[in-house]
Design a protein around this motif. Structure first.
Motif, PDB file in Angstrom:
ATOM      1  N   PRO A 139      -3.703  10.111  -0.410  1.00  0.00           N
ATOM      2  CA  PRO A 139      -3.824   8.688  -0.098  1.00  0.00           C
ATOM      3  C   PRO A 139      -4.186   7.928  -1.361  1.00  0.00           C
ATOM      4  O   PRO A 139      -5.043   8.354  -2.112  1.00  0.00           O
ATOM      5  N   LEU A 193      -9.561   6.279   5.471  1.00  0.00           N
ATOM      6  CA  LEU A 193      -9.065   5.278   4.544  1.00  0.00           C
ATOM      7  C   LEU A 193      -9.840   3.989   4.776  1.00  0.00           C
ATOM      8  O   LEU A 193      -9.896   3.485   5.887  1.00  0.00           O
ATOM      9  N   THR A 235      -9.906   8.323  -1.971  1.00  0.00           N
ATOM     10  CA  THR A 235      -8.868   9.212  -2.487  1.00  0.00           C
ATOM     11  C   THR A 235      -9.369  10.625  -2.686  1.00  0.00           C
ATOM     12  O   THR A 235     -10.513  10.857  -2.989  1.00  0.00           O
ATOM     13  N   PRO A 263     -11.151   6.762 -10.387  1.00  0.00           N
ATOM     14  CA  PRO A 263     -10.222   6.543  -9.270  1.00  0.00           C
ATOM     15  C   PRO A 263     -10.661   7.193  -7.960  1.00  0.00           C
ATOM     16  O   PRO A 263     -10.574   6.559  -6.914  1.00  0.00           O
ATOM     17  N   ILE A 299      -7.586   5.593 -14.253  1.00  0.00           N
ATOM     18  CA  ILE A 299      -7.877   4.160 -14.076  1.00  0.00           C
ATOM     19  C   ILE A 299      -7.678   3.798 -12.614  1.00  0.00           C
ATOM     20  O   ILE A 299      -6.585   3.980 -12.075  1.00  0.00           O
ATOM     21  N   PRO A 300      -8.761   3.333 -11.947  1.00  0.00           N
ATOM     22  CA  PRO A 300      -8.654   3.108 -10.499  1.00  0.00           C
ATOM     23  C   PRO A 300      -7.522   2.155 -10.104  1.00  0.00           C
ATOM     24  O   PRO A 300      -6.800   2.444  -9.156  1.00  0.00           O
ATOM     25  N   ARG A 318     -11.193  -4.146  -9.143  1.00  0.00           N
ATOM     26  CA  ARG A 318     -12.486  -4.689  -8.721  1.00  0.00           C
ATOM     27  C   ARG A 318     -13.180  -5.248  -9.940  1.00  0.00           C
ATOM     28  O   ARG A 318     -13.467  -4.515 -10.876  1.00  0.00           O
ATOM     29  N   ALA A 369      -4.246   3.736  -2.729  1.00  0.00           N
ATOM     30  CA  ALA A 369      -3.871   2.339  -2.576  1.00  0.00           C
ATOM     31  C   ALA A 369      -3.396   1.792  -3.904  1.00  0.00           C
ATOM     32  O   ALA A 369      -3.908   2.161  -4.946  1.00  0.00           O
ATOM     33  N   LEU A 410     -10.251   0.059   3.791  1.00  0.00           N
ATOM     34  CA  LEU A 410      -9.609  -1.072   3.139  1.00  0.00           C
ATOM     35  C   LEU A 410     -10.410  -2.336   3.422  1.00  0.00           C
ATOM     36  O   LEU A 410     -10.641  -2.688   4.570  1.00  0.00           O
ATOM     37  N   THR A 430      -4.098  -0.800  -5.921  1.00  0.00           N
ATOM     38  CA  THR A 430      -5.305  -1.610  -5.830  1.00  0.00           C
ATOM     39  C   THR A 430      -5.246  -2.836  -6.708  1.00  0.00           C
ATOM     40  O   THR A 430      -4.654  -2.829  -7.776  1.00  0.00           O
ATOM     41  N   THR A 431      -5.915  -3.838  -6.239  1.00  0.00           N
ATOM     42  CA  THR A 431      -6.332  -4.940  -7.077  1.00  0.00           C
ATOM     43  C   THR A 431      -7.562  -4.442  -7.820  1.00  0.00           C
ATOM     44  O   THR A 431      -8.396  -3.776  -7.235  1.00  0.00           O
ATOM     45  N   LEU A 476       0.853  -1.179   0.000  1.00  0.00           N
ATOM     46  CA  LEU A 476       0.000   0.000   0.000  1.00  0.00           C
ATOM     47  C   LEU A 476       0.895   1.238   0.000  1.00  0.00           C
ATOM     48  O   LEU A 476       1.762   1.387   0.841  1.00  0.00           O
ATOM     49  N   GLY A 523      -8.758  -8.189   0.729  1.00  0.00           N
ATOM     50  CA  GLY A 523      -8.487  -8.537  -0.663  1.00  0.00           C
ATOM     51  C   GLY A 523      -8.651  -7.371  -1.606  1.00  0.00           C
ATOM     52  O   GLY A 523      -8.250  -7.425  -2.748  1.00  0.00           O
ATOM     53  N   TYR A 524      -9.283  -6.315  -1.153  1.00  0.00           N
ATOM     54  CA  TYR A 524      -9.533  -5.150  -2.008  1.00  0.00           C
ATOM     55  C   TYR A 524      -9.026  -3.883  -1.366  1.00  0.00           C
ATOM     56  O   TYR A 524      -9.826  -3.064  -0.929  1.00  0.00           O
ATOM     57  N   PRO A 525      -7.736  -3.711  -1.241  1.00  0.00           N
ATOM     58  CA  PRO A 525      -7.273  -2.444  -0.687  1.00  0.00           C
ATOM     59  C   PRO A 525      -7.793  -1.305  -1.554  1.00  0.00           C
ATOM     60  O   PRO A 525      -7.749  -1.382  -2.771  1.00  0.00           O
ATOM     61  N   ARG A 526      -8.361  -0.312  -0.959  1.00  0.00           N
ATOM     62  CA  ARG A 526      -8.849   0.822  -1.729  1.00  0.00           C
ATOM     63  C   ARG A 526      -8.871   2.049  -0.841  1.00  0.00           C
ATOM     64  O   ARG A 526      -9.503   2.065   0.192  1.00  0.00           O
ATOM     65  N   ALA A 527      -8.217   3.078  -1.283  1.00  0.00           N
ATOM     66  CA  ALA A 527      -8.211   4.299  -0.501  1.00  0.00           C
ATOM     67  C   ALA A 527      -9.390   5.159  -0.899  1.00  0.00           C
ATOM     68  O   ALA A 527      -9.793   5.186  -2.045  1.00  0.00           O
ATOM     69  N   PRO A 547     -18.054   0.834  -2.911  1.00  0.00           N
ATOM     70  CA  PRO A 547     -16.929   0.780  -3.859  1.00  0.00           C
ATOM     71  C   PRO A 547     -17.255  -0.051  -5.097  1.00  0.00           C
ATOM     72  O   PRO A 547     -16.492  -0.040  -6.058  1.00  0.00           O
TER      73      PRO A 547
END
Lengths: 406, 406
Positions: free
Chosen positions: A10, B3, B14, B65, A64-65, A17, A12, B5, A14-15, A3, B8-12, B56
């Motif tokens: 901030p 933030l 943003t 993003p 692009i996320p 979705r 991430a 998270l 990311t993987t 991360l 399996g799907y880290p996501r900030a 999300p």
């Protein structure tokens, strides 16, 4: 994946979705404008993208996320991206062979695949293969020494063109050589890199043309009309689709050569062939192939607004082995003019002015900072009157760039 | 902002990354498909988006993003978004007045602004204002009691249409009332909410039409051709652009009414007027306004492929007070067919089949899970032969949906 959080931003790594319904994820190595311009058709088609960017401010990463940051030369970073994608493709041709081999070892499909990509990465390999296939090329040779350069120049006539086989683009890695001695520095560097230089005769050409095609892994081929490209200082500045007044037989020969190259090299995805249009002493039109690009290409940006299926949508379809879309032109003429970085960093006021002056101009900006000569956007204009369309596209691009101020 | 998270799907959550060059950030409250469909033109125009999504996995959050998660009713979440944006706009009309007031207090421009938005949020306010302006409407009344409903029905003829003034869409909040007593439950709920119900006569109409326009804060207006909309069970299923065989005078009257409403209500951004086309006893064509929407609208999805400037690009230009783009149709006919959720959750195989069957169909998917009747995508087809274009669009949409299997 780790991360990464920067101050005030901030973000991430990311993987992607996955969208429901069985829709796939396409990974793109490299976050430049070609990756960015895949974002619009991907969103429309319901396809998810993931991009390996060099920076969170890369052109593609801004839109692009899932844009993990990493180098295309970093095997671990590339593999981390590939593992969350159904297929991997490329924003540029610079991913090293070892990294491509590692992706293949993981079983993730790549399009174009490494065997094909090689011919876009290595201009000596390209020339060798095209010559084997009987495709018209400029006379060429590989040179390691000044003596070899001298021999080649004496044979085909001075000046000659020297090219570094790898890593060149937009006129970089290309040099006009008047005397063999002038190439000493490049020859030394090439020898150190363990390769030769590519020498080519300077072809007296009428104009430059480009053939843009897409080929799917199943072998389906779709062909846009042949276009004329205008280069300034080795950088493409304008594309006219279709190429005005192009001889019909020559167009067919170019498309046939494209299809032959695509099949022989097993190219997948969108690819471009840049060619010189020539004339025999008797005035017969002909061509020689100048360059191959195995990716969406500047010569195809017109198709985003000018064709039923634009090159970025087509590239996504092709690398996913989806049926290809119609490549037909939607209007009689489309002209694309590149916006290059100029002296003014604040583009927005000029952009606003261009919108007011020409409400039919389709403006594309890449989210890139201004550096002189850098491709930062383009403008497409479609219509029936070529002179008018060309003038409008050129004026809009020049105005955003700051070349003209009224 | 915090933030978030997930496993399996880290996501900030943003902050949007600003593109260099002075390009602005547009915030959108709500992460549905209308917000999603702004992503493609925003990426092309170089404009950054930020979306307040409920999840999300919202349609728009999958492709934009900067998609912080929060409710449109949550003042803090809406303000956090607004503070990082140059202008705020909306995916839907459900943001409460108090929240809009809080955004205004921070000095962030909103388009449409709350005074205009009110007429899309509250159908009683809309009917009152349109009647004041002399715009043709169905006969209508506000009702609080069964006796008032009975009186209205006896006056205009049964059955009548009852509408909840707030919160309805796609046929929800609309009921056909045969007898006043049948409306008891809705009247009770309306009383509890401190409002009346809107009653309207059932207008005997020839067909449904829609007028789509964009207006900028500077007052520039752009108008797409009037379209015919086809509704099934209260949901728009098909749009034909332009409306076939539309009387020229009627078209002018509709556009004039649109311009009048836009100016009187100071509407900004894209907005739609849904109307019924009527005939007098003498066969004279006329119209009454059915609904107003102050946002991009299903009746304008055809413009994404069928017009020089699509409604989502135009909405971005309008809310940023940029000069508007040409709204002209690019081809003689464009038909849009909605893809509704059917019985099959795995859409991708059918989607693939449709691409093979019709390489000219423009398929738009929203990244949404399948629920019966839910709008999950649409297909646009352009061409010269209306019957063919209509058949192709319908077939493609039905096939993806699973209604037809060959």
């Amino acid at each position: 994946m780790s991360l990464t959080l920067g101050p005030g931003y901030p973000r991430a790594v990311t993987t992607p979705r996955r969208a429901p319904g069985g829709f796939p994820v396409v990974g793109i190595i490299g976050g430049g404008q070609l990756a960015r311009m895949c974002a619009a058709p991907a969103a429309e088609l319901g396809i998810t993208l993931a991009v390996l960017a060099q920076s969170p401010d890369d052109s593609a990463a801004l839109v692009i996320p899932a844009s993990p940051v990493g180098e295309h030369t970093d095997e671990a970073a590339v593999l981390a991206l590939a593992e969350v994608c159904d297929v991997v493709t490329f924003d540029h041709e610079h991913v090293p062979a070892e990294v491509l081999a590692a992706v293949r070892a993981k079983g993730v499909p790549m399009h174009p695949h490494p065997e094909a990509l090689r011919f876009a990465q290595d201009k000596l390999a390209m020339r060798t293969r095209l010559t084997e296939l009987g495709i018209a090329c400029p006379r060429w040779a590989q040179a390691h020494t000044v003596a070899e350069v001298a021999r080649f120049g004496d044979e085909v006539g001075w000046p000659v063109i020297a090219k570094t086989p790898r890593g060149g683009y937009d006129g970089r890695g290309v040099r006009l050589v008047e005397r063999a001695e002038d190439l000493g520095d490049w020859l030394t560097r090439a020898r150190e890199a363990g390769e030769g230089l590519l020498l080519e005769e300077r072809v007296p050409f009428v104009r430059e043309l480009a053939v843009l095609m897409a080929r799917s892994p199943s072998g389906q081929l779709a062909t846009w009309p042949v276009v004329e490209t205008v280069q300034t200082d080795g950088i493409c500045t304008e594309v006219i689709a279709p190429a005005p007044g192009l001889d019909r037989t020559l167009a067919e020969k170019l498309l046939t050569a494209g299809a032959q190259i695509a099949a022989a090299l097993d190219v997948t995805g969108v690819f471009a062939i840049e060619a010189f249009e020539t004339r025999t002493a008797e005035g017969e039109p002909g061509f020689v192939v100048n360059e191959l690009a195995m990716r969406p290409h500047n010569s195809g940006h017109w198709s985003m607004d000018g064709a039923v299926t634009g090159q970025f949508e087509q590239h996504l379809r092709a690398v996913l082995d989806l049926p290809l879309g119609q490549p037909h032109a939607r209007e009689r003429w489309t002209v694309m003019a590149n916006v290059l970085g100029g002296d003014y960093p604040d583009l927005y006021p000029a952009y606003r002015h261009v919108m007011a002056r020409d409400p039919g101009a389709k403006i594309h900006m890449y989210g890139k900072g201004v550096r002189p000569g850098r491709k930062i956007g383009h403008v497409n204009v479609c219509g029936n009157d070529l002179a008018d369309v060309r003038d409008r596209a050129r004026h809009a691009a020049d105005y955003i760039q700051g070349v003209v101020t009224e």
